[in-house]
Write an enzyme that holds these catalytic residues in place. Structure first.
Site, PDB file in Angstrom:
ATOM      1  N   ASP A  97      -9.722   2.573   2.868  1.00 53.61           N
ATOM      2  CA  ASP A  97      -9.820   1.732   4.070  1.00 53.61           C
ATOM      3  C   ASP A  97     -10.530   2.462   5.220  1.00 53.61           C
ATOM      4  O   ASP A  97     -11.394   1.896   5.892  1.00 53.61           O
ATOM      5  CB  ASP A  97      -8.425   1.310   4.550  1.00 53.61           C
TER       6      ASP A  97
ATOM      7  N   LYS B 168       0.818  -1.219   0.000  1.00 52.47           N
ATOM      8  CA  LYS B 168       0.000   0.000   0.000  1.00 52.47           C
ATOM      9  C   LYS B 168       0.853   1.271   0.000  1.00 52.47           C
ATOM     10  O   LYS B 168       0.453   2.284  -0.577  1.00 52.47           O
ATOM     11  CB  LYS B 168      -0.970  -0.018   1.182  1.00 52.47           C
TER      12      LYS B 168
HETATM   13  P1  NAP Z   1       1.343  -3.897   7.878  1.00 55.02           P
HETATM   14  O1  NAP Z   1       1.494  -2.624   7.123  1.00 55.02           O
HETATM   15  O2  NAP Z   1       2.275  -5.020   7.627  1.00 55.02           O
HETATM   16  O3  NAP Z   1       1.404  -3.485   9.463  1.00 55.02           O
HETATM   17  C1  NAP Z   1       1.341  -4.466  10.461  1.00 55.02           C
HETATM   18  C2  NAP Z   1       1.073  -3.811  11.806  1.00 55.02           C
HETATM   19  O4  NAP Z   1       0.846  -4.843  12.770  1.00 55.02           O
HETATM   20  C3  NAP Z   1       2.216  -2.975  12.349  1.00 55.02           C
HETATM   21  O5  NAP Z   1       1.684  -1.933  13.132  1.00 55.02           O
HETATM   22  C4  NAP Z   1       2.970  -3.987  13.227  1.00 55.02           C
HETATM   23  O6  NAP Z   1       3.738  -3.401  14.253  1.00 55.02           O
HETATM   24  C5  NAP Z   1       1.833  -4.739  13.835  1.00 55.02           C
HETATM   25  N1  NAP Z   1       2.131  -6.113  14.255  1.00 55.02           N
HETATM   26  C6  NAP Z   1       2.637  -7.103  13.485  1.00 55.02           C
HETATM   27  N2  NAP Z   1       2.705  -8.241  14.208  1.00 55.02           N
HETATM   28  C7  NAP Z   1       2.243  -7.953  15.448  1.00 55.02           C
HETATM   29  C8  NAP Z   1       2.067  -8.720  16.630  1.00 55.02           C
HETATM   30  N3  NAP Z   1       2.379 -10.026  16.678  1.00 55.02           N
HETATM   31  N4  NAP Z   1       1.550  -8.112  17.722  1.00 55.02           N
HETATM   32  C9  NAP Z   1       1.217  -6.800  17.672  1.00 55.02           C
HETATM   33  N5  NAP Z   1       1.367  -6.017  16.586  1.00 55.02           N
HETATM   34  C10 NAP Z   1       1.875  -6.605  15.475  1.00 55.02           C
HETATM   35  O7  NAP Z   1      -0.117  -4.535   7.686  1.00 55.02           O
HETATM   36  P2  NAP Z   1      -1.483  -3.716   7.448  1.00 55.02           P
HETATM   37  O8  NAP Z   1      -1.685  -3.442   6.001  1.00 55.02           O
HETATM   38  O9  NAP Z   1      -1.501  -2.586   8.409  1.00 55.02           O
HETATM   39  O10 NAP Z   1      -2.590  -4.821   7.860  1.00 55.02           O
HETATM   40  C11 NAP Z   1      -2.849  -5.134   9.213  1.00 55.02           C
HETATM   41  C12 NAP Z   1      -4.030  -6.087   9.281  1.00 55.02           C
HETATM   42  O11 NAP Z   1      -5.226  -5.461   8.843  1.00 55.02           O
HETATM   43  C13 NAP Z   1      -3.864  -7.333   8.416  1.00 55.02           C
HETATM   44  O12 NAP Z   1      -4.333  -8.443   9.139  1.00 55.02           O
HETATM   45  C14 NAP Z   1      -4.750  -7.058   7.220  1.00 55.02           C
HETATM   46  O13 NAP Z   1      -5.243  -8.252   6.625  1.00 55.02           O
HETATM   47  C15 NAP Z   1      -5.895  -6.269   7.879  1.00 55.02           C
HETATM   48  N6  NAP Z   1      -6.623  -5.376   6.937  1.00 55.02           N
HETATM   49  C16 NAP Z   1      -7.968  -5.596   6.742  1.00 55.02           C
HETATM   50  C17 NAP Z   1      -8.690  -4.746   5.914  1.00 55.02           C
HETATM   51  C18 NAP Z   1     -10.178  -4.953   5.718  1.00 55.02           C
HETATM   52  O14 NAP Z   1     -10.738  -4.377   4.782  1.00 55.02           O
HETATM   53  N7  NAP Z   1     -10.831  -5.721   6.567  1.00 55.02           N
HETATM   54  C19 NAP Z   1      -8.055  -3.689   5.254  1.00 55.02           C
HETATM   55  C20 NAP Z   1      -6.690  -3.490   5.490  1.00 55.02           C
HETATM   56  C21 NAP Z   1      -5.987  -4.348   6.329  1.00 55.02           C
HETATM   57  P3  NAP Z   1       5.248  -2.892  14.002  1.00 55.02           P
HETATM   58  O15 NAP Z   1       5.122  -1.473  13.531  1.00 55.02           O
HETATM   59  O16 NAP Z   1       5.892  -3.039  15.319  1.00 55.02           O
HETATM   60  O17 NAP Z   1       5.851  -3.797  12.942  1.00 55.02           O
END
Ligand code: NAP
Length: 285
Positions: free
Chosen positions: A109, A73
């Site tokens: 989003d 993204k």
């Molecule tokens: P991302 O850019 O990879 O960011 C991951 C985030 O999660 C970071 O803040 C990371 O912290 C944190 N994190 C990773 N592992 C963790 C753990 N074990 N415990 C606590 N925090 C942890 O991913 P993203 O795009 O933000 O997506 C996050 C989630 O949202 C995913 O599961 C995705 O599928 C979901 N999502 C859903 C929708 C929907 O429409 N429903 C839309 C977008 C995303 P650090 O900064 O410390 O690495």
């Protein structure tokens, strides 16, 4: 008798890695049927290193736009000639439109999450205390739109606190204008009894434990995990054990898609029946 040739359907896709699990083709097919739009929507797995080449090839082949999913993204926002204000603020985009005079990047989003919370779940945000867990692409995308709903307080807690501080810093003036107290916190001590806890971290995706202490969520509150399916279950069970309402990320998924569909096709589909159809489809799968 000759009949006029039908124009070819406009082509869209979700591009990312992985994308096999994506429900976006199902959702957009339902929107197309509902609105009478002729579109074709597929999945493109670009591998870990092939995002830019895959998007360029898709556009060069005559496609009209795409959705972008993890982990591209931030790259998507950087690729476009023009960014909507919300994509600019997030620094991340989940939707591209291949305009002839330069690609447009948007981030739907946040508005999708907001619509799911306020419309589908009928949970008004004004005056509430909200905990946003995560400061990655999803957290960055939803913070600005959440502020526009004027909660009383919004705390961003992240595993890496510096990322939460950076995100809060980028939104500080917006929060001031909206009259919202905005601060960053650690996962271990985010504060107590929030009316709404949003898990926008990848903890559920990774099968990790609920990332905040039990008392972060008020017993009368609402907890949403942006994840859905089996991976979200532990978080949803945690919220219900607290006596709170629990909601998965399917509603947001449908609503962010509706917003992207509108950007592409100029017509906004109704997300509610598509969310219902998606839940039924997944229950049968
Ligand atoms: P991302 O850019 O990879 O960011 C991951 C985030 O999660 C970071 O803040 C990371 O912290 C944190 N994190 C990773 N592992 C963790 C753990 N074990 N415990 C606590 N925090 C942890 O991913 P993203 O795009 O933000 O997506 C996050 C989630 O949202 C995913 O599961 C995705 O599928 C979901 N999502 C859903 C929708 C929907 O429409 N429903 C839309 C977008 C995303 P650090 O900064 O410390 O690495």
């Amino acid at each position: 008798m000759t009949s006029a040739a039908q124009p070819a359907p406009a082509r869209y896709a979700v591009i990312g890695h992985p994308v096999a699990h994506s429900r976006s083709p199902f959702i957009h097919a339902q929107f197309a049927r509902q609105t009478g739009q002729a579109i074709e929507y597929t999945r493109i797995d670009c591998g870990a290193d092939g995002f830019v080449a895959a998007v360029r090839a898709f556009a060069a082949g005559g496609a009209a736009g795409c959705n972008v999913t993890v982990p591209f993204k931030f790259d998507a926002a950087a690729l476009a000639a023009v960014r909507t204000e919300r994509a600019q603020l997030a620094g991340a985009a989940n939707t591209l439109r291949f305009d002839a005079d330069g690609w447009l990047a948007d981030n739907t989003d946040g508005v999708g999450l907001l619509r799911d919370i306020e419309h589908n779940a009928a949970f008004g945000l004004a005056g509430r205390r909200v905990l946003l867990v995560g400061a990655g692409g999803a957290g960055a995308g939803v913070l600005g739109p959440l502020l526009t709903a004027r909660p009383r307080e919004l705390v961003v807690a992240n595993r890496t606190p510096a990322r939460a501080h950076a995100l809060v810093g980028r939104h500080a003036s917006m929060a001031r204008e909206a009259g919202v107290t905005l601060r960053a916190a650690t996962l271990q001590a985010p504060g107590r009894s929030f009316d709404l806890v949003i898990n926008a971290s990848a903890s559920s995706l990774q099968g990790a434990a609920v990332p905040v202490p039990d008392d972060a969520l008020a017993r009368t509150g609402l907890a949403i995990d942006l994840m859905y399916g089996a991976a979200a279950q532990d978080f949803l069970d945690w919220a219900r054990r607290r006596g709170a309402q629990a909601r998965d990320g399917l509603g947001m998924l449908v609503e962010q898609a509706a917003e992207a569909f509108q950007l592409w096709r100029g017509v906004r589909p109704d997300g509610a029946p598509v969310l219902q159809a998606l839940r039924e489809h997944l229950a049968r799968a």
